[in-house]
Design a protein around this motif. Structure first.
Motif, PDB file in Angstrom:
ATOM      1  N   GLY A 112       0.801  -1.216   0.000  1.00 42.14           N
ATOM      2  CA  GLY A 112       0.000   0.000   0.000  1.00 42.14           C
ATOM      3  C   GLY A 112       0.832   1.263   0.000  1.00 42.14           C
ATOM      4  N   LEU A 113       0.395   2.251   0.784  1.00 40.88           N
ATOM      5  CA  LEU A 113       1.013   3.568   0.796  1.00 40.88           C
ATOM      6  C   LEU A 113       2.503   3.483   1.069  1.00 40.88           C
ATOM      7  CD1 LEU A 113       0.610   6.668   0.670  1.00 40.88           C
ATOM      8  CD2 LEU A 113       0.224   6.596   3.150  1.00 40.88           C
ATOM      9  N   GLY A 114       3.284   4.125   0.170  1.00 42.93           N
ATOM     10  CA  GLY A 114       4.727   4.175   0.347  1.00 42.93           C
ATOM     11  C   GLY A 114       5.188   5.611   0.437  1.00 42.93           C
ATOM     12  N   ARG A 115       6.029   6.018  -0.513  1.00 44.15           N
ATOM     13  CA  ARG A 115       6.536   7.386  -0.557  1.00 44.15           C
ATOM     14  C   ARG A 115       6.293   7.963  -1.941  1.00 44.15           C
ATOM     15  NH1 ARG A 115      12.034   8.648   2.633  1.00 44.15           N
ATOM     16  NH2 ARG A 115      11.440   7.877   4.693  1.00 44.15           N
ATOM     17  N   GLY A 116       5.609   9.092  -1.994  1.00 41.46           N
ATOM     18  CA  GLY A 116       5.382   9.782  -3.244  1.00 41.46           C
ATOM     19  C   GLY A 116       4.043   9.448  -3.871  1.00 41.46           C
ATOM     20  N   LEU A 117       3.491  10.420  -4.621  1.00 47.53           N
ATOM     21  CA  LEU A 117       2.201  10.270  -5.291  1.00 47.53           C
ATOM     22  C   LEU A 117       2.333  10.613  -6.765  1.00 47.53           C
ATOM     23  CD1 LEU A 117      -0.194  12.032  -2.739  1.00 47.53           C
ATOM     24  CD2 LEU A 117       0.247   9.575  -2.943  1.00 47.53           C
ATOM     25  N   ARG A 118       1.551   9.909  -7.593  1.00 50.00           N
ATOM     26  CA  ARG A 118       1.382  10.241  -9.007  1.00 50.00           C
ATOM     27  C   ARG A 118      -0.084  10.012  -9.340  1.00 50.00           C
ATOM     28  NH1 ARG A 118       6.058   7.934  -6.716  1.00 50.00           N
ATOM     29  NH2 ARG A 118       7.893   8.844  -7.710  1.00 50.00           N
ATOM     30  N   SER A 119      -0.552  10.662 -10.398  1.00 53.04           N
ATOM     31  CA  SER A 119      -1.959  10.477 -10.761  1.00 53.04           C
ATOM     32  C   SER A 119      -2.146  10.669 -12.253  1.00 53.04           C
ATOM     33  CB  SER A 119      -2.855  11.456  -9.994  1.00 53.04           C
ATOM     34  OG  SER A 119      -2.604  12.791 -10.391  1.00 53.04           O
ATOM     35  N   ILE A 120      -3.247  10.100 -12.752  1.00 52.52           N
ATOM     36  CA  ILE A 120      -3.701  10.340 -14.116  1.00 52.52           C
ATOM     37  C   ILE A 120      -5.216  10.213 -14.100  1.00 52.52           C
ATOM     38  CG2 ILE A 120      -3.371   7.921 -14.817  1.00 52.52           C
ATOM     39  CD1 ILE A 120      -2.920  11.050 -17.047  1.00 52.52           C
ATOM     40  N   GLY A 121      -5.911  11.196 -14.650  1.00 52.51           N
ATOM     41  CA  GLY A 121      -7.376  11.171 -14.607  1.00 52.51           C
ATOM     42  C   GLY A 121      -7.855  11.185 -13.170  1.00 52.51           C
ATOM     43  N   ASN A 122      -8.629  10.171 -12.799  1.00 48.42           N
ATOM     44  CA  ASN A 122      -9.104  10.034 -11.424  1.00 48.42           C
ATOM     45  C   ASN A 122      -8.424   8.875 -10.703  1.00 48.42           C
ATOM     46  OD1 ASN A 122     -10.976  12.196 -11.404  1.00 48.42           O
ATOM     47  ND2 ASN A 122     -12.426  10.942 -12.556  1.00 48.42           N
ATOM     48  N   ARG A 123      -7.242   8.502 -11.172  1.00 43.63           N
ATOM     49  CA  ARG A 123      -6.496   7.388 -10.581  1.00 43.63           C
ATOM     50  C   ARG A 123      -5.302   7.921  -9.798  1.00 43.63           C
ATOM     51  NH1 ARG A 123      -5.578   3.085 -15.313  1.00 43.63           N
ATOM     52  NH2 ARG A 123      -5.028   1.759 -13.519  1.00 43.63           N
ATOM     53  N   LEU A 124      -5.154   7.449  -8.563  1.00 46.87           N
ATOM     54  CA  LEU A 124      -4.086   7.880  -7.658  1.00 46.87           C
ATOM     55  C   LEU A 124      -3.141   6.719  -7.430  1.00 46.87           C
ATOM     56  CD1 LEU A 124      -3.004  10.124  -5.710  1.00 46.87           C
ATOM     57  CD2 LEU A 124      -4.369   9.003  -3.925  1.00 46.87           C
ATOM     58  N   PHE A 125      -1.822   6.991  -7.537  1.00 47.24           N
ATOM     59  CA  PHE A 125      -0.810   5.957  -7.385  1.00 47.24           C
ATOM     60  C   PHE A 125       0.214   6.368  -6.336  1.00 47.24           C
ATOM     61  CE2 PHE A 125      -2.353   5.697 -11.751  1.00 47.24           C
ATOM     62  CZ  PHE A 125      -2.590   4.339 -11.912  1.00 47.24           C
ATOM     63  N   THR A 126       0.858   5.367  -5.755  1.00 49.28           N
ATOM     64  CA  THR A 126       1.999   5.580  -4.877  1.00 49.28           C
ATOM     65  C   THR A 126       3.085   4.590  -5.254  1.00 49.28           C
ATOM     66  OG1 THR A 126       2.703   5.845  -2.565  1.00 49.28           O
ATOM     67  CG2 THR A 126       1.296   3.953  -3.068  1.00 49.28           C
ATOM     68  N   GLY A 127       4.315   4.889  -4.863  1.00 57.19           N
ATOM     69  CA  GLY A 127       5.431   3.991  -5.108  1.00 57.19           C
ATOM     70  C   GLY A 127       5.772   3.217  -3.852  1.00 57.19           C
ATOM     71  N   ASN A 128       5.829   1.873  -3.955  1.00 52.45           N
ATOM     72  CA  ASN A 128       6.164   1.021  -2.810  1.00 52.45           C
ATOM     73  C   ASN A 128       6.595  -0.338  -3.364  1.00 52.45           C
ATOM     74  OD1 ASN A 128       6.447  -0.239  -0.356  1.00 52.45           O
ATOM     75  ND2 ASN A 128       4.439   0.371   0.437  1.00 52.45           N
ATOM     76  N   TYR A 129       7.857  -0.437  -3.790  1.00 51.93           N
ATOM     77  CA  TYR A 129       8.354  -1.607  -4.523  1.00 51.93           C
ATOM     78  C   TYR A 129       7.456  -1.899  -5.717  1.00 51.93           C
ATOM     79  CZ  TYR A 129      11.628  -2.540  -0.732  1.00 51.93           C
ATOM     80  OH  TYR A 129      12.651  -2.443   0.174  1.00 51.93           O
ATOM     81  N   GLY A 130       7.055  -0.866  -6.398  1.00 52.30           N
ATOM     82  CA  GLY A 130       6.187  -0.991  -7.550  1.00 52.30           C
ATOM     83  C   GLY A 130       5.179   0.133  -7.568  1.00 52.30           C
ATOM     84  N   LEU A 131       4.189  -0.010  -8.408  1.00 51.81           N
ATOM     85  CA  LEU A 131       3.148   1.005  -8.564  1.00 51.81           C
ATOM     86  C   LEU A 131       1.854   0.471  -7.959  1.00 51.81           C
ATOM     87  CD1 LEU A 131       2.953   3.829  -9.942  1.00 51.81           C
ATOM     88  CD2 LEU A 131       1.906   2.661 -11.895  1.00 51.81           C
ATOM     89  N   TRP A 132       1.359   1.165  -6.931  1.00 46.81           N
ATOM     90  CA  TRP A 132       0.119   0.804  -6.248  1.00 46.81           C
ATOM     91  C   TRP A 132      -0.944   1.849  -6.560  1.00 46.81           C
ATOM     92  CZ3 TRP A 132      -0.547  -3.274  -2.511  1.00 46.81           C
ATOM     93  CH2 TRP A 132       0.607  -4.031  -2.283  1.00 46.81           C
ATOM     94  N   GLU A 133      -2.174   1.390  -6.801  1.00 51.03           N
ATOM     95  CA  GLU A 133      -3.287   2.296  -7.078  1.00 51.03           C
ATOM     96  C   GLU A 133      -4.291   2.250  -5.931  1.00 51.03           C
ATOM     97  OE1 GLU A 133      -6.781   3.215 -10.412  1.00 51.03           O
ATOM     98  OE2 GLU A 133      -5.405   1.514 -10.686  1.00 51.03           O
ATOM     99  N   ARG A 134      -4.715   3.441  -5.504  1.00 51.92           N
ATOM    100  CA  ARG A 134      -5.705   3.510  -4.425  1.00 51.92           C
ATOM    101  C   ARG A 134      -7.102   3.290  -4.988  1.00 51.92           C
ATOM    102  NH1 ARG A 134      -6.095   4.962   0.832  1.00 51.92           N
ATOM    103  NH2 ARG A 134      -8.075   5.851   1.532  1.00 51.92           N
ATOM    104  N   GLN A 135      -7.841   2.367  -4.357  1.00 49.20           N
ATOM    105  CA  GLN A 135      -9.225   2.109  -4.714  1.00 49.20           C
ATOM    106  C   GLN A 135     -10.031   1.989  -3.433  1.00 49.20           C
ATOM    107  OE1 GLN A 135      -9.725  -1.115  -7.515  1.00 49.20           O
ATOM    108  NE2 GLN A 135      -9.083   0.195  -9.194  1.00 49.20           N
ATOM    109  N   ASP A 136     -11.120   2.796  -3.364  1.00 48.85           N
ATOM    110  CA  ASP A 136     -11.925   2.886  -2.137  1.00 48.85           C
ATOM    111  C   ASP A 136     -11.011   3.316  -0.996  1.00 48.85           C
ATOM    112  OD1 ASP A 136     -14.218   2.083  -3.550  1.00 48.85           O
ATOM    113  OD2 ASP A 136     -13.685  -0.023  -3.300  1.00 48.85           O
ATOM    114  N   THR A 137     -10.850   2.465   0.016  1.00 50.89           N
ATOM    115  CA  THR A 137     -10.003   2.832   1.153  1.00 50.89           C
ATOM    116  C   THR A 137      -8.718   2.017   1.204  1.00 50.89           C
ATOM    117  OG1 THR A 137     -11.182   1.254   2.574  1.00 50.89           O
ATOM    118  CG2 THR A 137     -11.998   3.531   2.522  1.00 50.89           C
ATOM    119  N   GLY A 138      -8.423   1.286   0.132  1.00 52.39           N
ATOM    120  CA  GLY A 138      -7.224   0.458   0.113  1.00 52.39           C
ATOM    121  C   GLY A 138      -6.394   0.685  -1.133  1.00 52.39           C
TER     122      GLY A 138
END
Length: 389
Positions: free
Chosen positions: A280-306
């Protein structure tokens, strides 16, 4: 992540016709078929569309300092690229000299850009420094940075309108202390940034304003702010947890600004003994459209509360999220591309000629050409890919 019943029946009848005895019973067989099972002669459902697979030709674009009567910088490292088209691409490269920090690509080559790196404001004489760029179009290109004085620095966003430069004005505060090390756009009408002191900056309707303050965290050059098309904004303060000078772990938080302008803390996480935990949440944020990502040994996308892991990578050394069907991530010489359906590792033999260089920072793509910074901590090139069928 990759996406004739009629003919069968007629083939069966032709095989029966080879036997003279069977011809007598063909009408009976057909009648029984209609009565008990029916004949399915409707057109089959079309298969899901398959996105075309493309290959790219790759070059290493050189960046040669070419401003007359000025000495070349000893260091410049491209960390942020944005373009309105492949013939109008901007690159910001923090440098030991302010006149070595801005570059432009016209479709043929990169050129050093003269921008207002020295001036006088309400505080006094300053030298300007740049750290990141984004834009709405070729007449609205923005650069995040600072006015640096003898013993302090204040926030700055410069705008290029296609013909001239302007220093964006402030509406509700005096020019605040602290550099703007990163910034993002939202819906081609707003900008968001967070200053080194934790002040959250918004650009709208031609003016800059300050919204809030997050203390005890360092915000200088990390991509810790993201803005979604639906109006939401997120920031990710993080810092080391130390005990007697030794790392105990990482503190990382996620704040959300809703569409009414209210900020709230939605995640508060401690990673014991390390910066990342692959969860899940690591360090740093990126986004495209309505999609939110974080970096944590890869690319994680936030959906709902996870969070859902989209791809694995040791670290996000470089990224380029231009559209939901055109995502790029990289670490050192490893480059990955998502075409809307599958992730693919891109092998570029040319990179092996630059053993000490790594893909780095925010890249840009229009879906046909892609530009990603390539640097060794002192000198930079740009990895440039062009799509071919």
């Amino acid at each position: 992540m990759n996406y004739s019943n009629c003919n069968n029946g007629f083939d069966y009848m032709r095989r029966l016709e080879k036997n003279q005895w069977s011809r007598i019973y063909i009408p009976i067989i057909i009648l029984i078929s209609f009565l008990f099972v029916g004949v399915d002669c409707e057109s089959p459902e079309p298969p899901p569309p398959v996105l075309p697979q493309y290959t790219y030709t790759w070059t290493i674009d050189t960046m040669k300092f070419d401003l007359p009567n000025l000495r070349p910088p000893d260091r410049f490292v491209v960390q942020s690229i944005w373009g309105s088209s492949p013939h109008d691409v901007w690159a910001v490269s923090p440098s030991d000299l302010p006149w070595g920090e801005l570059w432009h690509y016209d479709g043929k080559k990169w050129k050093t850009v003269q921008w207002p790196w020295i001036g006088t404001d309400e505080i006094g004489l300053y030298g300007g420094y740049l750290y990141a760029t984004t834009g709405f179009d070729s007449a609205n290109v923005f650069f995040f940075g600072s006015h640096d004085y003898n013993d302090s620095a204040t926030a700055m966003i410069m705008k290029w309108n296609g013909n001239s430069w302007s220093d964006l004005p402030w509406s509700n505060v005096n020019r605040p202390l602290g550099s703007l090390g990163w910034g993002v756009k939202q819906n081609n009408d707003k900008l968001w940034a967070i200053g080194a002191t934790g002040l959250i900056i918004k650009y709208e309707d031609g003016f800059l304003s300050a919204e809030s303050l997050v203390t005890n965290f360092h915000f200088f050059s990390s991509s810790v702010i993201a803005a979604l098309d639906n109006g939401e904004v997120y920031i990710n303060p993080f810092k080391d947890s130390l005990e007697n000078g030794r790392l105990r772990g990482s503190i990382t938080k996620l704040y959300k600004r809703d569409i009414l302008g209210n900020w709230s803390l939605i995640e508060d996480k401690f990673i014991a003994g390390a910066y990342y935990d692959d969860n899940g949440l690591g360090r740093g944020l990126r986004s495209i459209g309505n999609r939110l990502f974080t970096g944590n040994y890869g690319l994680w996308e936030r959906q709902d509360t996870g969070w859902i892991k989209r791809m694995s990578l040791y670290a996000l050394g470089a990224w380029c999220l231009t559209s939901e069907n055109d995502l790029w991530t990289a670490f050192k010489h490893e480059l990955y591309h998502y075409n809307g359906k599958t992730w693919e590792k891109i092998t570029i033999p040319l990179l092996s000629n630059f053993t000490d260089f790594a893909l780095y920072g925010q890249g840009w793509s229009d879906g046909n050409e892609v530009f990603i910074g390539f640097q060794d901590g002192t000198k930079s090139y740009v990895l440039h890919g062009k799509k071919i069928n």
